[in-house]
Write a protein that holds these residues in place. Structure first.
Motif, short mmCIF file in Angstrom:
data_model
loop_
_atom_site.label_atom_id
_atom_site.label_comp_id
_atom_site.label_asym_id
_atom_site.label_seq_id
_atom_site.Cartn_x
_atom_site.Cartn_y
_atom_site.Cartn_z
N LEU A 196 0.81 -1.21 0.00
CA LEU A 196 0.00 0.00 0.00
C LEU A 196 0.84 1.26 0.00
O LEU A 196 0.30 2.37 -0.07
CB LEU A 196 -0.92 0.00 1.23
N ALA A 197 2.16 1.14 0.09
CA ALA A 197 3.03 2.32 0.15
C ALA A 197 2.91 3.15 -1.12
O ALA A 197 2.94 4.38 -1.07
CB ALA A 197 4.47 1.90 0.39
N TYR A 198 2.78 2.50 -2.27
CA TYR A 198 2.69 3.24 -3.54
C TYR A 198 1.41 4.05 -3.60
O TYR A 198 1.40 5.17 -4.12
CB TYR A 198 2.77 2.26 -4.71
N PHE A 199 0.33 3.49 -3.07
CA PHE A 199 -0.92 4.24 -3.05
C PHE A 199 -0.80 5.47 -2.15
O PHE A 199 -1.25 6.56 -2.51
CB PHE A 199 -2.06 3.35 -2.56
N MET A 200 -0.15 5.30 -1.00
CA MET A 200 0.06 6.44 -0.11
C MET A 200 0.90 7.51 -0.79
O MET A 200 0.59 8.71 -0.73
CB MET A 200 0.74 5.98 1.19
N LEU A 201 1.97 7.08 -1.45
CA LEU A 201 2.84 8.02 -2.15
C LEU A 201 2.07 8.74 -3.27
O LEU A 201 2.23 9.95 -3.48
CB LEU A 201 4.05 7.29 -2.73
N SER A 202 1.22 8.00 -3.96
CA SER A 202 0.41 8.60 -5.03
C SER A 202 -0.53 9.66 -4.48
O SER A 202 -0.70 10.74 -5.08
CB SER A 202 -0.39 7.51 -5.75
N PHE A 203 -1.12 9.37 -3.32
CA PHE A 203 -2.05 10.32 -2.72
C PHE A 203 -1.33 11.58 -2.27
O PHE A 203 -1.79 12.70 -2.53
CB PHE A 203 -2.77 9.66 -1.54
N TYR A 204 -0.20 11.42 -1.59
CA TYR A 204 0.57 12.59 -1.15
C TYR A 204 1.03 13.41 -2.35
O TYR A 204 1.00 14.65 -2.32
CB TYR A 204 1.78 12.14 -0.31
N THR A 205 1.46 12.74 -3.41
CA THR A 205 1.90 13.45 -4.61
C THR A 205 0.76 14.25 -5.22
O THR A 205 0.94 15.40 -5.65
CB THR A 205 2.44 12.45 -5.65
N THR A 206 -0.43 13.67 -5.26
CA THR A 206 -1.59 14.36 -5.81
C THR A 206 -1.96 15.58 -4.97
O THR A 206 -2.30 16.63 -5.53
CB THR A 206 -2.79 13.39 -5.91
N CYS A 207 -1.89 15.45 -3.66
CA CYS A 207 -2.19 16.59 -2.79
C CYS A 207 -1.20 17.73 -3.02
O CYS A 207 -1.59 18.90 -3.11
CB CYS A 207 -2.16 16.16 -1.33
N VAL A 208 0.08 17.39 -3.14
CA VAL A 208 1.09 18.41 -3.41
C VAL A 208 0.85 19.05 -4.77
O VAL A 208 0.95 20.28 -4.92
CB VAL A 208 2.51 17.80 -3.33
N LEU A 209 0.52 18.24 -5.76
CA LEU A 209 0.22 18.75 -7.10
C LEU A 209 -0.96 19.71 -7.05
O LEU A 209 -0.91 20.81 -7.65
CB LEU A 209 -0.09 17.59 -8.04
N PHE A 210 -2.01 19.34 -6.35
CA PHE A 210 -3.20 20.20 -6.27
C PHE A 210 -2.86 21.53 -5.58
O PHE A 210 -3.28 22.60 -6.04
CB PHE A 210 -4.31 19.47 -5.50
#
Length: 495
Positions: free
Chosen positions: A246-260
């Protein structure tokens, strides 16, 4: 002359040639170890160390964070009620209040739709769940599914009924902010219709708000303790679970928040006329408290005071910040679309583009329906999936229950930044933003002294960051100027 904390309009008095008023929030620059953010950072670092070194003991420290959050929540409802009532009543015009409310809801709906769309697009590009073929145990998410069934089962009618409390005081007892906001708007409208007879009531409510801010100032001394307990608990309880599938999903979510935040909120801020990164620096104390406690509510009153001192009109801040905590949860919106599609990917469910668009539109409504629900992000996601159970297994919510605590920090931080930016945008849109004051504060955040602004005995002029020109500021014990309002002076409309 520039009036710090409110927009200058014809009739305000003074001229650009007048000497500037002394800033009540300015003073000798504090040393770094006198700043709240320093001690919160130290507490977070200590929490991580304790969580790694003594996980068993650290997992029992959550009560420290819960205690701090409860101390703040106990004064949030009366603070919001008093602030909203005073702000709207001092507008003196219900048409202006209605226009402000319409602009606020329009902006919040637009940014929520944007956040949902960004989350949906990103999760389809990064595809963090593809190929995992994870199995799950529905019992792992039994509590969340139970809460979701209660939240999502009543639909739009249930949400509308939830806006109205069972009694006037039950909203305060239950801590339902959206109900407190509705009551505040009704009372403010009633006071506006009373005209001059309402001055005494408005003055009393303003005094009550000052008292609440004084209580919050005292409670904030415990912020490092709350941050320490929250971080130690998170690392001690879940530290071993962040490494895995699940680490990749967490990283994807954090990346999306930073992008937004950086791209979309950055563009919105730029269009409004201020720098997003300077704004983030301005609210660093609040961001660190949220990071340690995983709760954006813990800094709600401080955000209202700080934005007002930064140049936004009190009536705008008083309406937009509390409303945003229910209707402008950008981080939660991103989490909902990403979480739903991740569960579909991880369980091998095929979802068409049109189904995903339908899910997005449904979540645009359901994200507003869980205001005030504990763990709203996860619960609202489960409630939304219930409507699409035929294509996405609802029990798949168990896949992300274990890492939800880690993702709550990103949700809360994104929500806080989004609400802060939104308040400034709406203030500018409503011509109630002192842009000169905002620019000055963003360039030098030390101009805002939260200790001074949250004193219960501060004067009306001090609440807007100014001192009366009719009376010089008295000297404090250390010889620095300390502003105060004229004794016996009638209160002017806030903002």
């Amino acid at each position: 002359m520039p009036a710090f904390g409110r927009a200058v309009r014809p009739g305000d008095g003074g001229s650009p040639a007048d000497p500037p008023k002394q800033d009540a929030t300015s003073g000798p620059r504090k040393r770094f170890y006198h700043q709240l953010y320093f001690w919160v950072l130290v507490a977070i670092a200590l929490g991580i160390i304790v969580g790694v070194a003594f996980p068993a003991q650290a997992s029992g420290m959550k009560w420290l964070a819960d205690l701090f959050i409860k101390l703040v929540k106990v004064v949030i409802a009366p603070t919001i009620f008093c602030t909203v009532v005073v702000g709207i009543a001092n507008l003196g015009d219900l048409a202006k209040a209605g226009g402000l409310a319409l602009k606020t809801l329009t902006y919040f709906i637009a940014t929520t739709l944007l956040a949902l769309t960004v989350g949906l697009i990103t999760v389809n590009i990064l595809r963090p769940g593809v190929g995992l073929n994870l199995s799950f145990d529905e019992a792992d998410a039994a509590d969340t599914l139970d809460e979701a069934s209660q939240t999502g089962g009543e639909g739009i009618s249930g949400f509308i009924l939830h806006l109205v409390p069972d009694s006037f005081f039950s909203a305060f007892v239950d801590g339902q902010l959206i109900q407190v906001l509705v009551l505040a708007i009704l009372v403010a409208c009633a006071l506006t219709m009373l005209g001059g007879r309402a001055k005494g009531a408005i003055r009393a409510l303003d005094t009550c708000a000052h008292v609440m801010f004084g209580v919050i100032k005292i409670v904030m001394y415990a912020a490092p303790i709350g941050a320490f307990g929250g971080m130690a608990y998170t690392i001690g309880e879940y530290g071993g679970q962040i490494l895995g599938s699940l680490a990749y999903f967490m990283l994807s979510f954090y990346t999306t928040c930073v992008l937004f935040i950086v791209v979309f909120l950055g563009l919105i801020a730029r269009f409004t006329g201020f720098n997003l990164f300077k704004f983030i620096r301005l609210i660093r104390d609040e961001l660190l408290i949220v990071l340690g406690t995983s709760s954006s509510e813990s800094v709600l009153p401080r955000m209202m005071v700080k934005l007002e001192a930064a140049g936004a009109k009190k009536s705008v801040v008083g309406l937009t910040i509390p409303t945003g905590y229910s209707f402008n949860l950008d981080g939660t919106a991103i989490y909902m679309t990403m979480g739903a599609i991740f569960i579909a990917q991880a369980t091998g469910s095929e979802i068409s583009v049109w189904t995903q668009i339908g899910l997005l539109l449904f979540m645009l409504l359901s994200s507003k329906g869980a205001a005030g629900v504990s763990g709203a992000g996860l619960v609202t996601l489960a409630a939304s999936l219930a409507a699409f159970d035929s294509v996405i297994p609802l029990a798949g919510i168990a896949l992300i229950v274990g890492i939800d605590r880690f993702m709550s920090e990103a949700r809360a931080l994104t929500n806080l930044i989004g609400n802060g930016v939104g308040s400034l945008v709406i203030a500018r849109w409503n011509n109630d933003l002192d842009r000169d004051r905002l620019r000055e504060v963003l360039d030098n955040p030390n101009l805002i002294d939260m200790d001074a602004l949250m004193r219960p005995d501060r004067g009306e002029d001090e609440s807007t960051g100014t001192v009366s020109a009719d009376e010089p500021a008295p000297a404090a014990a250390d010889g620095t100027p300390a502003a105060r309002a004229d004794a016996g002076k009638e209160p002017t409309p806030a903002g």
